[in-house]
Motif scaffolding. Structure first.
Motif, PDB file in Angstrom:
ATOM      1  N   LEU A   1       0.813  -1.208   0.000  1.00  0.00           N
ATOM      2  CA  LEU A   1       0.000   0.000   0.000  1.00  0.00           C
ATOM      3  C   LEU A   1       0.850   1.264   0.000  1.00  0.00           C
ATOM      4  CD1 LEU A   1      -2.713  -0.901   2.678  1.00  0.00           C
ATOM      5  CD2 LEU A   1      -2.607  -1.561   0.263  1.00  0.00           C
ATOM      6  N   ILE A   2       0.347   2.275  -0.696  1.00  0.00           N
ATOM      7  CA  ILE A   2       0.977   3.594  -0.681  1.00  0.00           C
ATOM      8  C   ILE A   2       0.164   4.526   0.191  1.00  0.00           C
ATOM      9  CG2 ILE A   2       1.618   5.620  -2.032  1.00  0.00           C
ATOM     10  CD1 ILE A   2       2.113   3.790  -4.392  1.00  0.00           C
ATOM     11  N   MET A   3       0.843   5.137   1.146  1.00  0.00           N
ATOM     12  CA  MET A   3       0.260   6.162   2.007  1.00  0.00           C
ATOM     13  C   MET A   3       0.745   7.511   1.489  1.00  0.00           C
ATOM     14  SD  MET A   3       1.020   6.877   6.061  1.00  0.00           S
ATOM     15  CE  MET A   3      -0.187   5.800   6.848  1.00  0.00           C
ATOM     16  N   ALA A   4      -0.132   8.236   0.810  1.00  0.00           N
ATOM     17  CA  ALA A   4       0.243   9.514   0.211  1.00  0.00           C
ATOM     18  C   ALA A   4       0.238  10.614   1.261  1.00  0.00           C
ATOM     19  CB  ALA A   4      -0.713   9.864  -0.918  1.00  0.00           C
TER      20      ALA A   4
ATOM     21  N   ASP B   1      -7.242  14.532  -4.532  1.00  0.00           N
ATOM     22  CA  ASP B   1      -7.815  13.975  -5.760  1.00  0.00           C
ATOM     23  C   ASP B   1      -6.725  13.429  -6.674  1.00  0.00           C
ATOM     24  OD1 ASP B   1     -10.309  14.768  -4.856  1.00  0.00           O
ATOM     25  OD2 ASP B   1     -10.390  16.572  -6.102  1.00  0.00           O
ATOM     26  N   GLU B   2      -5.613  14.148  -6.730  1.00  0.00           N
ATOM     27  CA  GLU B   2      -4.510  13.757  -7.606  1.00  0.00           C
ATOM     28  C   GLU B   2      -3.876  12.451  -7.149  1.00  0.00           C
ATOM     29  OE1 GLU B   2      -1.360  16.562  -9.599  1.00  0.00           O
ATOM     30  OE2 GLU B   2      -0.708  16.110  -7.547  1.00  0.00           O
TER      31      GLU B   2
ATOM     32  N   ALA C   1      -6.049   9.446  -7.824  1.00  0.00           N
ATOM     33  CA  ALA C   1      -5.992   9.070  -9.236  1.00  0.00           C
ATOM     34  C   ALA C   1      -4.686   8.359  -9.583  1.00  0.00           C
ATOM     35  CB  ALA C   1      -6.163  10.312 -10.110  1.00  0.00           C
ATOM     36  N   GLU C   2      -3.619   8.683  -8.871  1.00  0.00           N
ATOM     37  CA  GLU C   2      -2.310   8.072  -9.135  1.00  0.00           C
ATOM     38  C   GLU C   2      -2.139   6.706  -8.488  1.00  0.00           C
ATOM     39  OE1 GLU C   2       0.423  12.101  -9.724  1.00  0.00           O
ATOM     40  OE2 GLU C   2       0.412  11.066  -7.787  1.00  0.00           O
ATOM     41  N   GLY C   3      -3.094   6.286  -7.661  1.00  0.00           N
ATOM     42  CA  GLY C   3      -3.024   4.949  -7.091  1.00  0.00           C
ATOM     43  C   GLY C   3      -2.741   4.870  -5.611  1.00  0.00           C
ATOM     44  N   ALA C   4      -2.903   5.971  -4.882  1.00  0.00           N
ATOM     45  CA  ALA C   4      -2.707   5.914  -3.436  1.00  0.00           C
ATOM     46  C   ALA C   4      -3.802   5.075  -2.793  1.00  0.00           C
ATOM     47  CB  ALA C   4      -2.714   7.323  -2.847  1.00  0.00           C
ATOM     48  N   ASP C   5      -3.423   4.320  -1.772  1.00  0.00           N
ATOM     49  CA  ASP C   5      -4.371   3.511  -1.010  1.00  0.00           C
ATOM     50  C   ASP C   5      -4.802   4.209   0.273  1.00  0.00           C
ATOM     51  OD1 ASP C   5      -4.052   0.816  -2.532  1.00  0.00           O
ATOM     52  OD2 ASP C   5      -1.995   1.460  -2.096  1.00  0.00           O
TER      53      ASP C   5
ATOM     54  N   VAL D   1       3.656   9.559  -5.648  1.00  0.00           N
ATOM     55  CA  VAL D   1       2.827   8.361  -5.648  1.00  0.00           C
ATOM     56  C   VAL D   1       3.000   7.523  -6.907  1.00  0.00           C
ATOM     57  CG1 VAL D   1       0.436   7.523  -5.623  1.00  0.00           C
ATOM     58  CG2 VAL D   1       1.148   9.343  -4.063  1.00  0.00           C
ATOM     59  N   ALA D   2       2.895   8.128  -8.087  1.00  0.00           N
ATOM     60  CA  ALA D   2       2.896   7.344  -9.328  1.00  0.00           C
ATOM     61  C   ALA D   2       4.162   6.504  -9.504  1.00  0.00           C
ATOM     62  CB  ALA D   2       2.661   8.254 -10.531  1.00  0.00           C
ATOM     63  N   PRO D   3       5.375   7.073  -9.352  1.00  0.00           N
ATOM     64  CA  PRO D   3       6.567   6.226  -9.496  1.00  0.00           C
ATOM     65  C   PRO D   3       6.695   5.194  -8.386  1.00  0.00           C
ATOM     66  CG  PRO D   3       7.188   8.462  -8.850  1.00  0.00           C
ATOM     67  CD  PRO D   3       5.741   8.505  -9.206  1.00  0.00           C
ATOM     68  N   THR D   4       6.248   5.524  -7.172  1.00  0.00           N
ATOM     69  CA  THR D   4       6.283   4.542  -6.090  1.00  0.00           C
ATOM     70  C   THR D   4       5.367   3.368  -6.406  1.00  0.00           C
ATOM     71  OG1 THR D   4       6.725   6.308  -4.493  1.00  0.00           O
ATOM     72  CG2 THR D   4       5.974   4.202  -3.608  1.00  0.00           C
TER      73      THR D   4
END
Length: 285
Positions: free
Chosen positions: A14-17, A43-44, A47-51, A258-261
């Protein structure tokens, strides 16, 4: 099993933004302090895949005093807005104060991210009261918003494991669901660069405790000192140590980028065999 919000995580990474409601954050310099900019950023990252979205109202480093009321003003109502805007998003609040944690939970937070190692023991009791998750972090015994000075450990990872698992056990004792607890080695917190690098190399020892491990690596000083780079040039170094930690079994990654992670974590998961490739036609057609 790790459960956050209404989600059973399974083996997902999981990614925590990070979205900071502060005017003086070390990385974004207050870019998301204003409410509209913070909402746009949420919102961004979704959209980039943050959980998970992690909302902070006080920067970790020394600086202008932020009292309890101000921290609540920066975080709690914003949590409510995110909950309305993204009903299924896991929402975390980065705080060490029980008063802030309580108001954040009332507003809809799912996770309390205590980066200062149980400075306020009442925060765990708030997590238990509201049935939310808790991050138990190693900060070397330092009080909030202080920097380490010539800190020494006989064995840094032994200290990390002893302190974080003790916090996790205490949280269970006061009623926090053990499936909602994570432990965090606290890179840079109470540590010099050598300590943070050693913790990274030995992260599998934390994973072996059985508690899910969260790492907060993003653009930190140990990355900058390792590569000799300023804070705005540490993305690739951050991604490298993220891959190292993912390979060793870390589950949650607190990140600015977020996106590269997301790509790094997905590639590690595919390589480890816990995720299928998106498509496989090479040499098969």
């Amino acid at each position: 099993m790790l459960r956050l919000g209404r989600r059973d995580v399974g083996e997902d990474l999981l990614i925590m933004a990070i979205v900071n409601r502060t005017p003086d954050s070390f990385y974004d310099r207050g870019a998301t302090f204003a409410r509209e900019e913070a909402l746009r950023r949420v919102d961004e990252v979704v959209a980039e895949g943050a959980d998970i979205v992690d909302i902070g109202g006080v920067k970790a480093a020394p600086g202008t005093e932020v009292d309890v009321r101000e921290e609540i003003d920066r975080t709690a109502s914003f949590v409510a807005e995110i909950r309305e805007r993204h009903p299924d998003m896991i929402i975390s609040v980065d705080t060490w104060r029980r008063e802030v944690g309580r108001e954040a939970c009332r507003a809809g937070a799912d996770l309390l991210n205590d980066a200062w190692g149980g400075t306020d023991p009442g925060l765990a009791e708030v997590a238990a009261e509201f049935g939310v998750g808790l991050v138990c972090t190693h900060a070397g015994g330092l009080p909030p918003r202080t920097r380490p000075h010539r800190v020494e450990y006989d064995d840094v990872m032994a200290d990390v494991i002893a302190r974080t698992t003790a916090l996790a056990r205490r949280a269970v004792d006061v009623g926090v669901d053990p499936e909602r607890i994570l432990i965090d080695p606290g890179h840079d917190f109470g540590k010099n660069t050598w300590h943070s690098l050693e913790v990274t190399r030995r992260l599998d020892e934390m994973v072996a405790t059985g508690w899910p491990v969260l790492v907060s690596l993003s653009n930190k000083d140990f990355v900058g000192e390792s590569l000799g780079l300023p804070v705005d040039e540490r993305v690739f170094g951050t991604l490298a140590v993220s891959a190292v930690c993912a390979w060793q079994g870390a589950r949650v990654f607190r990140a600015h980028n977020v996106a590269p992670t997301r790509q790094v974590l997905d590639m590690v998961a595919v390589t480890r065999g816990v995720r299928e490739p998106v498509r496989t036609v090479r040499s098969l057609a």
